[in-house]
Design a protein around this motif. Structure first.
Motif, PDB file in Angstrom:
ATOM      1  N   ASP A  16       7.475  10.736   4.724  1.00 41.84           N
ATOM      2  CA  ASP A  16       7.720  11.086   6.037  1.00 41.84           C
ATOM      3  C   ASP A  16       6.941  12.255   6.521  1.00 41.84           C
ATOM      4  N   TYR A  17       5.728  12.427   5.848  1.00 44.65           N
ATOM      5  CA  TYR A  17       4.954  13.641   5.843  1.00 44.65           C
ATOM      6  C   TYR A  17       3.870  12.893   6.751  1.00 44.65           C
ATOM      7  N   LYS A  46       3.946   6.799   9.942  1.00 49.62           N
ATOM      8  CA  LYS A  46       5.459   6.174   9.759  1.00 49.62           C
ATOM      9  C   LYS A  46       6.159   6.019  11.091  1.00 49.62           C
ATOM     10  N   ASP A  47       5.511   6.411  12.449  1.00 46.59           N
ATOM     11  CA  ASP A  47       6.218   6.258  13.446  1.00 46.59           C
ATOM     12  C   ASP A  47       5.728   4.707  13.824  1.00 46.59           C
ATOM     13  N   LEU A  48       4.598   3.997  13.257  1.00 50.24           N
ATOM     14  CA  LEU A  48       4.563   2.652  13.476  1.00 50.24           C
ATOM     15  C   LEU A  48       5.687   1.668  12.739  1.00 50.24           C
ATOM     16  N   LEU A  49       6.110   2.268  11.747  1.00 50.26           N
ATOM     17  CA  LEU A  49       7.102   1.410  10.960  1.00 50.26           C
ATOM     18  C   LEU A  49       8.433   1.354  11.547  1.00 50.26           C
ATOM     19  N   ARG A  50       8.734   2.604  12.267  1.00 52.57           N
ATOM     20  CA  ARG A  50      10.009   2.670  13.038  1.00 52.57           C
ATOM     21  C   ARG A  50       9.900   1.907  14.488  1.00 52.57           C
ATOM     22  N   ALA A  51       8.684   1.664  14.910  1.00 49.14           N
ATOM     23  CA  ALA A  51       8.453   1.031  16.108  1.00 49.14           C
ATOM     24  C   ALA A  51       8.549  -0.492  16.031  1.00 49.14           C
ATOM     25  N   HIS A  52       8.022  -0.898  14.816  1.00 50.42           N
ATOM     26  CA  HIS A  52       7.914  -2.354  14.186  1.00 50.42           C
ATOM     27  C   HIS A  52       8.440  -2.517  12.785  1.00 50.42           C
ATOM     28  N   PRO A  53       9.935  -2.478  12.892  1.00 55.42           N
ATOM     29  CA  PRO A  53      10.826  -2.740  11.754  1.00 55.42           C
ATOM     30  C   PRO A  53      10.349  -3.958  10.830  1.00 55.42           C
ATOM     31  N   LEU A  95       0.747  -1.290  -0.211  1.00 57.10           N
ATOM     32  CA  LEU A  95       0.042   0.139  -0.058  1.00 57.10           C
ATOM     33  C   LEU A  95       0.880   1.206  -0.062  1.00 57.10           C
ATOM     34  N   ALA A  96       0.400   2.049  -0.810  1.00 57.69           N
ATOM     35  CA  ALA A  96       1.502   3.423  -0.938  1.00 57.69           C
ATOM     36  C   ALA A  96       0.528   4.571  -0.375  1.00 57.69           C
ATOM     37  N   VAL A  97       1.155   5.287   0.558  1.00 57.49           N
ATOM     38  CA  VAL A  97       0.583   6.512   1.121  1.00 57.49           C
ATOM     39  C   VAL A  97       1.617   7.710   1.015  1.00 57.49           C
ATOM     40  N   PRO A  98       1.613   8.208  -0.062  1.00 56.46           N
ATOM     41  CA  PRO A  98       2.759   9.064  -0.605  1.00 56.46           C
ATOM     42  C   PRO A  98       2.672  10.501  -0.276  1.00 56.46           C
ATOM     43  N   SER A  99       1.716  11.006   0.673  1.00 59.34           N
ATOM     44  CA  SER A  99       1.435  12.489   0.858  1.00 59.34           C
ATOM     45  C   SER A  99       2.638  13.289   0.930  1.00 59.34           C
ATOM     46  N   VAL A 100       2.321  14.436   0.373  1.00 61.24           N
ATOM     47  CA  VAL A 100       3.536  15.436   0.216  1.00 61.24           C
ATOM     48  C   VAL A 100       3.191  16.519   1.117  1.00 61.24           C
ATOM     49  N   CYS A 101       2.305  16.586   1.815  1.00 61.25           N
ATOM     50  CA  CYS A 101       1.879  17.451   2.945  1.00 61.25           C
ATOM     51  C   CYS A 101       1.668  16.847   4.218  1.00 61.25           C
ATOM     52  N   ALA A 102       1.536  17.466   5.408  1.00 62.21           N
ATOM     53  CA  ALA A 102       1.574  16.862   6.738  1.00 62.21           C
ATOM     54  C   ALA A 102       0.319  16.289   6.908  1.00 62.21           C
ATOM     55  N   GLU A 103       0.449  14.808   7.181  1.00 63.74           N
ATOM     56  CA  GLU A 103      -0.912  14.192   7.623  1.00 63.74           C
ATOM     57  C   GLU A 103      -0.583  13.692   8.836  1.00 63.74           C
ATOM     58  N   THR A 104      -1.527  14.080  10.106  1.00 64.93           N
ATOM     59  CA  THR A 104      -0.809  13.973  11.276  1.00 64.93           C
ATOM     60  C   THR A 104      -1.074  12.356  11.574  1.00 64.93           C
ATOM     61  N   PHE A 105      -1.779  11.719  11.121  1.00 66.73           N
ATOM     62  CA  PHE A 105      -1.783  10.200  11.264  1.00 66.73           C
ATOM     63  C   PHE A 105      -2.140   9.399  10.061  1.00 66.73           C
ATOM     64  N   CYS A 164       7.759  -3.998   8.761  1.00 69.43           N
ATOM     65  CA  CYS A 164       6.381  -3.803   7.977  1.00 69.43           C
ATOM     66  C   CYS A 164       5.939  -2.796   7.084  1.00 69.43           C
ATOM     67  N   GLY A 165       7.033  -2.296   6.713  1.00 70.01           N
ATOM     68  CA  GLY A 165       7.007  -1.177   5.610  1.00 70.01           C
ATOM     69  C   GLY A 165       8.281  -0.249   5.752  1.00 70.01           C
ATOM     70  N   VAL A 166       8.140   0.882   4.842  1.00 74.54           N
ATOM     71  CA  VAL A 166       9.256   1.637   4.912  1.00 74.54           C
ATOM     72  C   VAL A 166       8.661   3.046   4.558  1.00 74.54           C
ATOM     73  N   SER A 167       9.391   3.966   4.791  1.00 73.29           N
ATOM     74  CA  SER A 167       9.213   5.353   4.617  1.00 73.29           C
ATOM     75  C   SER A 167      10.146   6.049   3.837  1.00 73.29           C
ATOM     76  N   PHE A 168       9.588   7.147   3.104  1.00 75.82           N
ATOM     77  CA  PHE A 168      10.679   7.834   1.952  1.00 75.82           C
ATOM     78  C   PHE A 168      10.518   9.134   2.226  1.00 75.82           C
ATOM     79  N   ASP A 169      11.376  10.101   1.808  1.00 67.87           N
ATOM     80  CA  ASP A 169      11.636  11.419   2.268  1.00 67.87           C
ATOM     81  C   ASP A 169      10.657  12.331   1.375  1.00 67.87           C
TER      82      ASP A 169
END
Length: 201
Positions: A172-173, A177-184, A144-154, A186-191
């Protein structure tokens, strides 16, 4: 002074009053619950040093639905939502188009939306689905891709995908993405850039 300049000054004055109202209201809060580090950063930027903690959120419809998945030859990349610039749809479209032009034929972009159908050869169009069809819909995609380019709080869709065992790629917006850092794993974030997304895909 032209009418446009007067109107602009009135709007700025109105906005300033509203901003001061909210700042005053928020100053009465002694401790904040932030649903993500993005939320915390936004509040801290606007209000200065604030006390609080980051705790991810959920809802009653999310529970563990993970199961073994089988993968087909083509990777089925999913995107849920409208063709909004701030949601990163056109960024995703650009990257998938570049990959297709460069010879990548082992990926399909499945777009679930209530907008008109796209004609690109790598896109599979689907109608927008309702909440009760989420689990069934997620069974038909591999990433699943969630590629937001503006801040999305959750972004609940990230948590919903993970609850079904579907990995995610988020910018990273996106606060989730915090979930991915807490549970390596499960996915990946990009800049948030086309190059960052392209490298991952």
């Amino acid at each position: 002074v032209c009418k446009e300049e007067v109107r602009e000054k009135e709007v700025l004055k109105d906005y300033s009053g509203l901003r001061d109202y909210y700042k005053g209201m928020f100053s009465k809060i002694s401790f904040f619950h932030f649903n993500s580090t993005i939320s915390q950063a936004i509040y801290s930027f606007r209000l200065g040093e604030v006390k609080g903690t980051v705790v991810s959120i959920s809802h009653s419809g999310i529970f563990d639905r993970r199961k073994k998945r089988s993968f087909v030859k083509k990777m089925r990349l999913g995107y849920f939502g409208g063709w909004d610039m701030h949601k990163g749809f056109f960024l995703l479209l650009q990257v998938c188009g570049e990959l297709y032009e460069e010879g990548c034929r082992d990926m399909e972009l499945h777009v679930y939306s209530d907008t008109e159908k796209r004609k690109e050869p790598f896109i599979i169009n689907h109608k927008k689905f309702h909440a009760g069809q989420l689990s069934e819909t997620l069974e038909n995609i591999d990433l699943l891709a969630v590629p937001s380019v503006c801040a999305e709080t959750f972004g609940f869709v990230v948590l919903e995908a993970l609850s079904c065992g579907v990995p995610v790629v988020v910018s990273d917006y996106v606060g989730a993405k915090d979930l991915l850092r807490a549970h390596p794993g499960c996915g990946v974030s990009f800049d948030g850039t086309a190059d960052g997304l392209k490298e991952i895909l």
